[in-house]
Design a protein around this motif. Structure first.
Motif, PDB file in Angstrom:
ATOM      1  N   PRO A  91      -0.935   3.206  60.538  1.00 53.05           N
ATOM      2  CA  PRO A  91      -1.371   3.642  59.209  1.00 53.05           C
ATOM      3  C   PRO A  91      -0.164   4.131  58.409  1.00 53.05           C
ATOM      4  N   ARG A  92      -0.312   4.185  57.080  1.00 56.67           N
ATOM      5  CA  ARG A  92       0.805   4.720  56.291  1.00 56.67           C
ATOM      6  C   ARG A  92       0.751   6.243  56.271  1.00 56.67           C
ATOM      7  N   LYS A  93       1.891   6.807  56.000  1.00 52.13           N
ATOM      8  CA  LYS A  93       1.998   8.272  55.853  1.00 52.13           C
ATOM      9  C   LYS A  93       2.273   8.554  54.381  1.00 52.13           C
ATOM     10  N   LEU A  97       3.715   2.950  50.632  1.00 55.56           N
ATOM     11  CA  LEU A  97       2.718   2.014  50.116  1.00 55.56           C
ATOM     12  C   LEU A  97       2.137   1.257  51.302  1.00 55.56           C
ATOM     13  N   ARG A  98       0.934   0.698  51.119  1.00 59.92           N
ATOM     14  CA  ARG A  98       0.353  -0.056  52.241  1.00 59.92           C
ATOM     15  C   ARG A  98       1.229  -1.253  52.582  1.00 59.92           C
ATOM     16  N   SER A  99       1.864  -1.828  51.546  1.00 61.59           N
ATOM     17  CA  SER A  99       2.708  -3.002  51.811  1.00 61.59           C
ATOM     18  C   SER A  99       3.943  -2.643  52.641  1.00 61.59           C
ATOM     19  N   GLY A 130      -6.933  -3.064  59.608  1.00 55.96           N
ATOM     20  CA  GLY A 130      -5.535  -2.617  59.655  1.00 55.96           C
ATOM     21  C   GLY A 130      -4.760  -3.086  58.430  1.00 55.96           C
ATOM     22  N   ASN A 131      -3.952  -2.204  57.882  1.00 59.74           N
ATOM     23  CA  ASN A 131      -3.230  -2.508  56.632  1.00 59.74           C
ATOM     24  C   ASN A 131      -1.885  -3.182  56.853  1.00 59.74           C
ATOM     25  N   PRO A 132      -1.414  -3.928  55.864  1.00 63.48           N
ATOM     26  CA  PRO A 132      -2.088  -4.316  54.626  1.00 63.48           C
ATOM     27  C   PRO A 132      -3.132  -5.390  54.923  1.00 63.48           C
ATOM     28  N   MET A 157     -14.524  -2.861  51.596  1.00 60.59           N
ATOM     29  CA  MET A 157     -15.786  -2.118  51.479  1.00 60.59           C
ATOM     30  C   MET A 157     -15.569  -0.638  51.190  1.00 60.59           C
ATOM     31  N   LEU A 158     -14.451  -0.086  51.669  1.00 63.49           N
ATOM     32  CA  LEU A 158     -14.206   1.329  51.379  1.00 63.49           C
ATOM     33  C   LEU A 158     -13.936   1.499  49.882  1.00 63.49           C
ATOM     34  N   ASP A 159     -13.209   0.552  49.304  1.00 62.46           N
ATOM     35  CA  ASP A 159     -12.986   0.598  47.855  1.00 62.46           C
ATOM     36  C   ASP A 159     -14.323   0.454  47.120  1.00 62.46           C
ATOM     37  N   THR A 161     -17.424   1.244  48.226  1.00 60.10           N
ATOM     38  CA  THR A 161     -18.288   2.436  48.313  1.00 60.10           C
ATOM     39  C   THR A 161     -17.681   3.600  47.516  1.00 60.10           C
ATOM     40  N   ARG A 162     -16.349   3.663  47.474  1.00 59.22           N
ATOM     41  CA  ARG A 162     -15.704   4.693  46.637  1.00 59.22           C
ATOM     42  C   ARG A 162     -16.091   4.488  45.168  1.00 59.22           C
ATOM     43  N   ALA A 163     -16.087   3.234  44.733  1.00 55.71           N
ATOM     44  CA  ALA A 163     -16.395   2.927  43.330  1.00 55.71           C
ATOM     45  C   ALA A 163     -17.848   3.269  43.013  1.00 55.71           C
ATOM     46  N   ASN A 186      -6.442  -7.112  45.919  1.00 51.76           N
ATOM     47  CA  ASN A 186      -5.766  -6.639  47.122  1.00 51.76           C
ATOM     48  C   ASN A 186      -6.233  -5.224  47.438  1.00 51.76           C
ATOM     49  N   HIS A 187      -6.340  -4.887  48.728  1.00 51.49           N
ATOM     50  CA  HIS A 187      -6.607  -3.492  49.106  1.00 51.49           C
ATOM     51  C   HIS A 187      -5.272  -2.751  48.999  1.00 51.49           C
ATOM     52  N   SER A 188      -4.893  -2.459  47.754  1.00 50.78           N
ATOM     53  CA  SER A 188      -3.613  -1.816  47.461  1.00 50.78           C
ATOM     54  C   SER A 188      -3.804  -1.032  46.173  1.00 50.78           C
ATOM     55  N   ARG A 225      -7.037   6.431  45.605  1.00 50.60           N
ATOM     56  CA  ARG A 225      -7.894   7.295  46.431  1.00 50.60           C
ATOM     57  C   ARG A 225      -7.351   7.426  47.862  1.00 50.60           C
ATOM     58  N   GLY A 226      -6.894   6.327  48.437  1.00 55.68           N
ATOM     59  CA  GLY A 226      -6.352   6.380  49.799  1.00 55.68           C
ATOM     60  C   GLY A 226      -5.173   7.342  49.871  1.00 55.68           C
ATOM     61  N   THR A 227      -4.320   7.286  48.869  1.00 55.44           N
ATOM     62  CA  THR A 227      -3.147   8.171  48.809  1.00 55.44           C
ATOM     63  C   THR A 227      -3.589   9.627  48.724  1.00 55.44           C
ATOM     64  N   GLN A 228      -4.603   9.888  47.917  1.00 53.07           N
ATOM     65  CA  GLN A 228      -5.090  11.263  47.750  1.00 53.07           C
ATOM     66  C   GLN A 228      -5.672  11.802  49.054  1.00 53.07           C
ATOM     67  N   VAL A 229      -6.365  10.935  49.800  1.00 50.62           N
ATOM     68  CA  VAL A 229      -6.934  11.373  51.086  1.00 50.62           C
ATOM     69  C   VAL A 229      -5.793  11.712  52.052  1.00 50.62           C
ATOM     70  N   ILE A 230      -4.763  10.877  52.064  1.00 47.05           N
ATOM     71  CA  ILE A 230      -3.615  11.141  52.949  1.00 47.05           C
ATOM     72  C   ILE A 230      -2.968  12.476  52.583  1.00 47.05           C
ATOM     73  N   LYS A 231      -2.843  12.707  51.281  1.00 42.41           N
ATOM     74  CA  LYS A 231      -2.219  13.949  50.817  1.00 42.41           C
ATOM     75  C   LYS A 231      -3.035  15.168  51.273  1.00 42.41           C
ATOM     76  N   GLN A 235      -3.499  12.689  57.041  1.00 42.76           N
ATOM     77  CA  GLN A 235      -3.747  11.436  57.769  1.00 42.76           C
ATOM     78  C   GLN A 235      -4.609  10.553  56.883  1.00 42.76           C
ATOM     79  N   SER A 236      -4.582   9.240  57.119  1.00 40.00           N
ATOM     80  CA  SER A 236      -5.362   8.372  56.249  1.00 40.00           C
ATOM     81  C   SER A 236      -6.847   8.461  56.596  1.00 40.00           C
ATOM     82  N   SER A 237      -7.650   7.972  55.665  1.00 42.16           N
ATOM     83  CA  SER A 237      -9.104   8.056  55.797  1.00 42.16           C
ATOM     84  C   SER A 237      -9.544   7.442  57.124  1.00 42.16           C
ATOM     85  N   ALA A 238     -10.509   8.060  57.761  1.00 44.83           N
ATOM     86  CA  ALA A 238     -10.912   7.561  59.082  1.00 44.83           C
ATOM     87  C   ALA A 238     -12.434   7.390  59.173  1.00 44.83           C
TER      88      ALA A 238
HETATM   89  C1  LMR Z   1      -7.439   3.844  52.445  1.00 43.34           C
HETATM   90  O1  LMR Z   1      -7.664   3.194  51.430  1.00 43.34           O
HETATM   91  O2  LMR Z   1      -7.861   5.014  52.600  1.00 43.34           O
HETATM   92  C2  LMR Z   1      -6.654   3.217  53.574  1.00 43.34           C
HETATM   93  O3  LMR Z   1      -6.214   1.940  53.238  1.00 43.34           O
HETATM   94  C3  LMR Z   1      -5.560   4.059  54.080  1.00 43.34           C
HETATM   95  C4  LMR Z   1      -4.387   4.109  53.134  1.00 43.34           C
HETATM   96  O4  LMR Z   1      -3.264   3.904  53.593  1.00 43.34           O
HETATM   97  O5  LMR Z   1      -4.613   4.372  51.952  1.00 43.34           O
END
Ligand code: LMR
Ligand code: NAD
Length: 325
Positions: A91-93, A97-99, A130-132, A157-159, A161-163, A186-188, A225-231, A235-238
């Protein structure tokens, strides 16, 4: 009792799996009368941790869990499976970026694509989390020439349901009142959550929210949103990712609801001008276990530009993994 169904999960000792496995064993994917066998793949150094997770699975005495197999060999994990959750990847920290994960994770999906090709059921549904995720799925598809590309999808799907959740909160309605949300691309951070075709309690979503909110809050909040969850979590969303993985696979098996669709990253068939073969998130409906890209939606200039940006980003990612094709 029915014949048990085998489900493979990779990255089984990781944090997404720590939520996913228990929900699978509880029957959240295949229902309360379908026994399952879990085939869990990990890298060798993580097998000890995985044994601890298996102890916990056993301690739950799930009536539907017939057997758990743990292995560090992808061909054992995928042997004849109908369902594969490809979660295992770094996962990213914070600050990544996911890329940035591409170089570290791409090889995993080359190897696992080949293994699925060799041993999985010919009608396997393999979901890449698993990303990307989009480009990892692209790699798996291109290393599995004997499987139909439609056996694969990547998780948007996470994007999705978030939307739904963000729009429902804005409109003061329940999430089930929101229909036809689309997340494209892209999931980015480039992803395009689109409200042009969405409905809230039978009214057009864009007639209920200001254009300014759509452009300057809805889209960027979801993109980051993924970045905000990590912050916030470090750790990234689980748990939400595990939920999305189950919702994606459940929908792929059981179909979309009448009058609604979901977002799935699937190999493009050229719809909306997106280059064929790129794994791109589209609105899809599912019938009889097969996903179909929703065709013929009106795409205005604003949306088209965002679709093109996502296509360009995915072409760039593909270029970076060309040596693994
Ligand atoms: C997410 O969207 O929460 C995941 O892809 C994890 C991340 O690196 O953002
Ligand atoms: P994690 O680090 O907690 O777990 C990953 C696990 O994968 C580890 O246990 C690791 O040992 C294992 N692994 C590594 N290489 C492997 C291989 N070759 N075969 C099998 N297992 C292997 O990470 P996590 O939080 O569970 O996230 C997993 C992946 O999912 C990350 O890439 C993360 O960015 C991604 N993710 C995607 C979404 C999405 O919406 N698409 C959402 C959340 C997380």
């Amino acid at each position: 009792m029915k014949t048990p169904v085998d489900i493979a999960v990779t990255g089984a000792a990781g944090q997404i799996s720590y939520s996913l496995l228990f929900r699978l064993a509880a029957g959240d994917l295949l229902g309360p009368d379908q026994p399952i066998v879990l085939r869990l793949l990990e890298i060798t150094p993580a097998l000890e941790v995985l044994k601890g997770v298996v102890m916990e699975l056993n301690d739950c005495a799930f009536p539907l869990l017939n057997k758990v197999i743990i292995t560090d060999d992808a061909k054992v994990a995928f042997d004849n499976v109908d369902y594969a959750f490809l979660v295992g990847a770094r996962p990213r920290k914070e600050g990544m970026l996911r890329s940035d994960l591409l170089s570290q994770n791409a090889e995993i999906f080359r190897v696992q694509g080949k293994a699925l090709n060799d041993v999985a059921s010919r009608k396997v549904k393999a979901l890449v989390t698993g990303n990307p995720a989009n480009t990892n799925a692209f790699l798996a598809i291109n290393n599995a020439p004997d499987l139909a590309p439609e056996c694969f999808a990547a998780m948007a799907m996470l994007d999705h349901t978030r939307a739904i959740s963000m729009l429902a909160q804005k409109c003061g309605v329940l999430t089930r009142d929101v229909k036809n949300i689309s997340v494209w691309g892209n999931h980015s951070c480039m992803q395009y959550p689109d409200l042009h075709h969405a409905w809230v309690k039978g009214q057009k979503a864009l007639s209920l929210v200001e254009q300014e909110w759509f452009v300057n809050e809805f889209i960027p909040t979801l993109q980051h949103r993924g970045t905000q969850v990590i912050k916030a979590r470090g750790q990234s969303s689980a748990a939400s990712a595990a939920n999305a993985a189950i919702k994606h696979m459940f929908t792929w098996i059981n179909g979309t609801e009448e009058g609604d669709w979901v977002s799935m990253a699937v190999p493009s068939d050229g719809s909306y001008g997106i280059e064929s073969g790129l794994v791109f998130s589209f609105p899809v409906t599912v019938t009889d276990g097969v996903y179909n890209i929703v065709k013929g939606l009106d795409i205005n200039e604003f949306s088209l530009e965002r679709l093109r940006q996502n296509e360009a980003e995915l072409i760039e990612e593909r270029q970076a993994v060309r040596h693994l094709l």
